[in-house]
Motif scaffolding. Structure first.
Motif, PDB file in Angstrom:
ATOM      1  N   MET A  53       6.749 -34.202 -29.890  1.00 43.31           N
ATOM      2  CA  MET A  53       5.711 -33.478 -28.454  1.00 43.31           C
ATOM      3  C   MET A  53       7.510 -32.088 -28.108  1.00 43.31           C
ATOM      4  N   ALA A  54       6.973 -31.014 -28.834  1.00 46.94           N
ATOM      5  CA  ALA A  54       7.809 -29.875 -28.847  1.00 46.94           C
ATOM      6  C   ALA A  54       9.171 -30.159 -27.155  1.00 46.94           C
ATOM      7  N   GLY A  55      10.863 -30.167 -27.064  1.00 45.63           N
ATOM      8  CA  GLY A  55      11.673 -30.465 -25.887  1.00 45.63           C
ATOM      9  C   GLY A  55      11.186 -31.691 -24.977  1.00 45.63           C
ATOM     10  N   HIS A  56      10.276 -32.522 -25.567  1.00 43.92           N
ATOM     11  CA  HIS A  56      10.634 -33.745 -24.766  1.00 43.92           C
ATOM     12  C   HIS A  56      11.511 -34.648 -25.513  1.00 43.92           C
ATOM     13  N   GLU A  57      12.675 -35.400 -25.032  1.00 41.12           N
ATOM     14  CA  GLU A  57      13.678 -36.551 -24.614  1.00 41.12           C
ATOM     15  C   GLU A  57      13.200 -37.698 -24.346  1.00 41.12           C
ATOM     16  N   PRO A  58      13.156 -38.784 -25.115  1.00 40.46           N
ATOM     17  CA  PRO A  58      13.061 -39.919 -24.791  1.00 40.46           C
ATOM     18  C   PRO A  58      14.237 -40.254 -23.980  1.00 40.46           C
ATOM     19  N   ALA A  59      14.561 -41.025 -23.035  1.00 38.21           N
ATOM     20  CA  ALA A  59      15.213 -41.360 -22.097  1.00 38.21           C
ATOM     21  C   ALA A  59      15.379 -43.280 -21.716  1.00 38.21           C
ATOM     22  N   PRO A  60      16.492 -43.431 -21.435  1.00 40.17           N
ATOM     23  CA  PRO A  60      16.001 -45.199 -20.840  1.00 40.17           C
ATOM     24  C   PRO A  60      15.180 -44.854 -19.608  1.00 40.17           C
ATOM     25  N   LEU A  61      14.355 -44.843 -19.484  1.00 42.50           N
ATOM     26  CA  LEU A  61      13.147 -44.415 -17.978  1.00 42.50           C
ATOM     27  C   LEU A  61      12.502 -45.590 -17.380  1.00 42.50           C
ATOM     28  N   PHE A  62      12.627 -46.258 -15.850  1.00 43.24           N
ATOM     29  CA  PHE A  62      12.069 -47.598 -15.618  1.00 43.24           C
ATOM     30  C   PHE A  62      10.511 -47.540 -15.532  1.00 43.24           C
ATOM     31  N   GLY A  63      10.634 -46.053 -15.021  1.00 42.71           N
ATOM     32  CA  GLY A  63       8.645 -45.676 -14.638  1.00 42.71           C
ATOM     33  C   GLY A  63       8.345 -46.397 -15.853  1.00 42.71           C
ATOM     34  N   ALA A  64       8.866 -45.410 -17.074  1.00 43.39           N
ATOM     35  CA  ALA A  64       8.173 -45.495 -18.593  1.00 43.39           C
ATOM     36  C   ALA A  64       7.344 -46.145 -19.125  1.00 43.39           C
ATOM     37  N   ARG A  65       8.220 -47.729 -18.678  1.00 45.46           N
ATOM     38  CA  ARG A  65       8.218 -49.147 -19.259  1.00 45.46           C
ATOM     39  C   ARG A  65       7.224 -49.936 -18.755  1.00 45.46           C
ATOM     40  N   GLN A  66       6.493 -48.914 -17.825  1.00 43.66           N
ATOM     41  CA  GLN A  66       5.671 -49.749 -16.472  1.00 43.66           C
ATOM     42  C   GLN A  66       3.750 -49.884 -16.932  1.00 43.66           C
ATOM     43  N   ALA A  67       3.272 -51.194 -16.904  1.00 42.67           N
ATOM     44  CA  ALA A  67       1.772 -51.124 -16.393  1.00 42.67           C
ATOM     45  C   ALA A  67       1.916 -51.135 -18.250  1.00 42.67           C
ATOM     46  N   LEU A  68       2.089 -51.173 -18.769  1.00 43.39           N
ATOM     47  CA  LEU A  68       1.370 -51.465 -20.242  1.00 43.39           C
ATOM     48  C   LEU A  68       0.768 -52.408 -20.507  1.00 43.39           C
ATOM     49  N   ASP A  69       0.217 -53.500 -19.897  1.00 46.36           N
ATOM     50  CA  ASP A  69      -0.489 -54.525 -20.107  1.00 46.36           C
ATOM     51  C   ASP A  69      -2.504 -54.175 -19.709  1.00 46.36           C
ATOM     52  N   ASP A  70      -3.875 -54.020 -20.865  1.00 46.48           N
ATOM     53  CA  ASP A  70      -4.659 -53.833 -19.520  1.00 46.48           C
ATOM     54  C   ASP A  70      -5.625 -54.315 -18.637  1.00 46.48           C
ATOM     55  N   ALA A  71      -4.715 -55.259 -18.279  1.00 43.80           N
ATOM     56  CA  ALA A  71      -5.461 -55.941 -16.841  1.00 43.80           C
ATOM     57  C   ALA A  71      -4.514 -55.358 -15.974  1.00 43.80           C
ATOM     58  N   THR A  72      -3.359 -54.673 -16.079  1.00 42.20           N
ATOM     59  CA  THR A  72      -2.346 -54.599 -15.344  1.00 42.20           C
ATOM     60  C   THR A  72      -2.850 -52.640 -15.101  1.00 42.20           C
ATOM     61  N   ILE A  73      -3.263 -52.176 -15.794  1.00 41.04           N
ATOM     62  CA  ILE A  73      -4.212 -50.097 -15.953  1.00 41.04           C
ATOM     63  C   ILE A  73      -5.294 -50.539 -15.366  1.00 41.04           C
ATOM     64  N   ARG A  74      -5.854 -51.416 -15.431  1.00 43.97           N
ATOM     65  CA  ARG A  74      -7.056 -52.031 -15.596  1.00 43.97           C
ATOM     66  C   ARG A  74      -7.013 -51.792 -13.429  1.00 43.97           C
ATOM     67  N   ALA A  75      -6.553 -52.568 -13.313  1.00 37.45           N
ATOM     68  CA  ALA A  75      -6.224 -52.659 -12.210  1.00 37.45           C
ATOM     69  C   ALA A  75      -6.040 -51.737 -11.199  1.00 37.45           C
ATOM     70  N   ARG A  76      -5.032 -50.431 -11.390  1.00 39.47           N
ATOM     71  CA  ARG A  76      -4.347 -49.935 -11.007  1.00 39.47           C
ATOM     72  C   ARG A  76      -5.316 -48.624 -10.804  1.00 39.47           C
ATOM     73  N   THR A  77      -5.651 -48.128 -12.009  1.00 39.43           N
ATOM     74  CA  THR A  77      -6.423 -46.995 -12.164  1.00 39.43           C
ATOM     75  C   THR A  77      -8.264 -46.394 -11.178  1.00 39.43           C
ATOM     76  N   ASP A  78      -8.643 -46.074 -10.626  1.00 41.23           N
ATOM     77  CA  ASP A  78      -9.787 -45.438 -10.316  1.00 41.23           C
ATOM     78  C   ASP A  78     -10.748 -45.810 -11.105  1.00 41.23           C
ATOM     79  N   SER A  79     -11.331 -46.620 -10.503  1.00 43.41           N
ATOM     80  CA  SER A  79     -12.890 -48.026 -11.165  1.00 43.41           C
ATOM     81  C   SER A  79     -13.617 -46.681 -11.993  1.00 43.41           C
ATOM     82  N   TYR A  80     -13.754 -45.447 -11.403  1.00 44.26           N
ATOM     83  CA  TYR A  80     -14.927 -44.715 -12.152  1.00 44.26           C
ATOM     84  C   TYR A  80     -15.073 -44.245 -13.518  1.00 44.26           C
ATOM     85  N   PHE A  81     -12.946 -44.407 -13.523  1.00 52.77           N
ATOM     86  CA  PHE A  81     -11.798 -44.019 -15.366  1.00 52.77           C
ATOM     87  C   PHE A  81     -12.894 -45.692 -15.899  1.00 52.77           C
ATOM     88  N   ASN A  82     -12.705 -46.837 -15.421  1.00 53.78           N
ATOM     89  CA  ASN A  82     -12.447 -47.620 -15.713  1.00 53.78           C
ATOM     90  C   ASN A  82     -14.084 -47.845 -16.510  1.00 53.78           C
TER      91      ASN A  82
END
Length: 392
Positions: free
Chosen positions: A1-30
């Motif tokens: 991705m042009a212009g994007h430089e990875p950084a040690p971001l806390f938020g970027a490491r969160q909610a990577l597992d399926d169960a957490t994502i499913r619990a936090r997203t809107d149900s119609y997307f699930n």
């Protein structure tokens, strides 16, 4: 991705597992994920946008999407419609994301949370910095945030808005209040000296300054002077206690006067007089009651800052700096600029959006398996994507 430089971001490491994502997203997307998985996946392109002008600040969202994709072995393409720090008009797409519909659908809710607030806060930070281009800004958002993830978004936003302001000749945001987000400003640690509580503990403003200097002799001394309501008296006493530091420009007095009273020596009449002495005509240009309060009202007004500067200069402490805090949002910064207030630095968290509905980001799919298609009313997103493809 042009212009994007990875950084040690806390938020970027969160909610990577399926169960957490499913619990936090809107149900119609699930449910969309389940339906698409059953009837056949396809490649889609999402366009992310806001309904108001912003400064592009997509790094947290993009890094999070990339991390989730990597954890799941998915391939996605992220295209920035505008580089980080660019001004983006209302309704214009900031980011296009292409990948599996089944994979991306459950991520929309969480991705939007990481985009809108940061972009609006970056815009506010930019406006504040360009209003007072010669002033250093310190991001003090942490205490106003609902947890660290929001704090990270706001600190990141201040760094982006400040960096954009520097391209327009402003000093901008030079740091933040704690270590965890200091890397956004190219620093290893947060900035700050003493809270009001230390002065209460010391029993006097001068003693608190002595304690600080004895503990951190190599640091500049930035002292709060409003605890006892004697901003001028205690400020001058500190300068007289440390004349070498004052002469070397290593003392700053922080004004944080409570909005329920005037700075020492001021009242409404004297506030008008101070402005008239130092910036004739300013008081005749105010347009609202709020602007009038910023100029001659209680708390840290333009008149308060001018009076402090007058008293320091008259006492021979012309190299002592003034740091202001207390509600410095965009409007207050503009009022201070109009009054030519002699501020050296401002500590503020008021770039945090006050109207949260302004921060709502939206995403629409603009292509299915490469075929342009979008809901009626959002054709402007489709045209942007088509025009970009043609120009490239």
């Amino acid at each position: 991705m042009a212009g994007h430089e990875p950084a040690p971001l806390f938020g970027a490491r969160q909610a990577l597992d399926d169960a957490t994502i499913r619990a936090r997203t809107d149900s119609y997307f699930n449910r969309t994920h389940e339906i698409v998985s059953r009837f056949g996946d396809c490649s889609v392109t999402y366009a992310f946008f806001l309904r108001r002008p912003v400064i592009s600040a997509p790094r947290l969202m993009c890094a999070w999407l990339e991390n989730v994709a990597r954890e799941h072995g998915e391939a996605i393409d992220i295209e920035l419609a505008y580089p980080e720090g660019a001004w983006v008009g209302a309704g214009e797409a900031l980011v296009y994301v292409t990948g599996s519909f089944a994979f991306l659908s459950p991520l929309e809710t969480l991705a939007l949370q990481k985009l809108g607030p940061a972009c609006v806060a970056a815009h506010h930070a930019y406006q504040m910095a360009v209003a007072l281009p010669g002033v250093k800004f310190l991001a003090m958002e942490a205490r106003h945030c609902a947890g660290f993830e929001m704090q990270e978004q706001m600190a990141y936003a201040a760094s982006v808005g400040g960096a954009t302001a520097r391209t327009d000749g402003a000093v901008g945001f030079i740091g933040c209040a704690n270590d965890a987000t200091a890397h956004f400003f190219g620093a290893k640690s947060g900035l700050g000296t003493m809270p009001h509580a230390l002065i209460g503990y010391a029993g006097s403003t001068v003693r608190a300054a002595e304690m600080f200097h004895e503990t951190y002799p190599d640091s500049d001394l930035v002292a709060l002077v409003d605890y006892f309501g004697r901003e001028v008296t205690d400020g001058l006493a500190i300068c007289r206690r440390f004349p070498e530091l004052a002469a070397a420009g290593r003392i700053a007095l922080r004004l944080d006067t409570h909005g329920g009273r005037f700075l020492e020596g001021l009242d409404p009449q004297e506030s008008y007089a101070v402005l008239d002495r130092n910036t004739p005509g300013t008081i005749r240009r105010y347009r609202s009651e709020k602007e009038l309060r910023h100029l001659v009202g209680t708390g840290v007004s333009a008149a308060a800052i001018w009076r402090m500067r007058e008293q320091l200069d008259q006492a021979g402490f012309d190299r002592v700096r003034i740091l202001a805090s207390s509600g410095f949002d965009v409007e207050k910064c503009v009022s201070m600029a109009d009054a030519h207030a002699p501020i050296d630095a401002i500590g503020t968290g008021s770039f945090i959006p006050a109207t949260w509905t302004e921060t709502y980001a939206t995403a629409d799919i603009v292509a299915y398996n490469g075929e342009p298609r979008v809901k009626i009313g959002r054709e402007f997103l489709l045209r942007q994507k088509t025009e970009r493809a043609t120009h490239e």
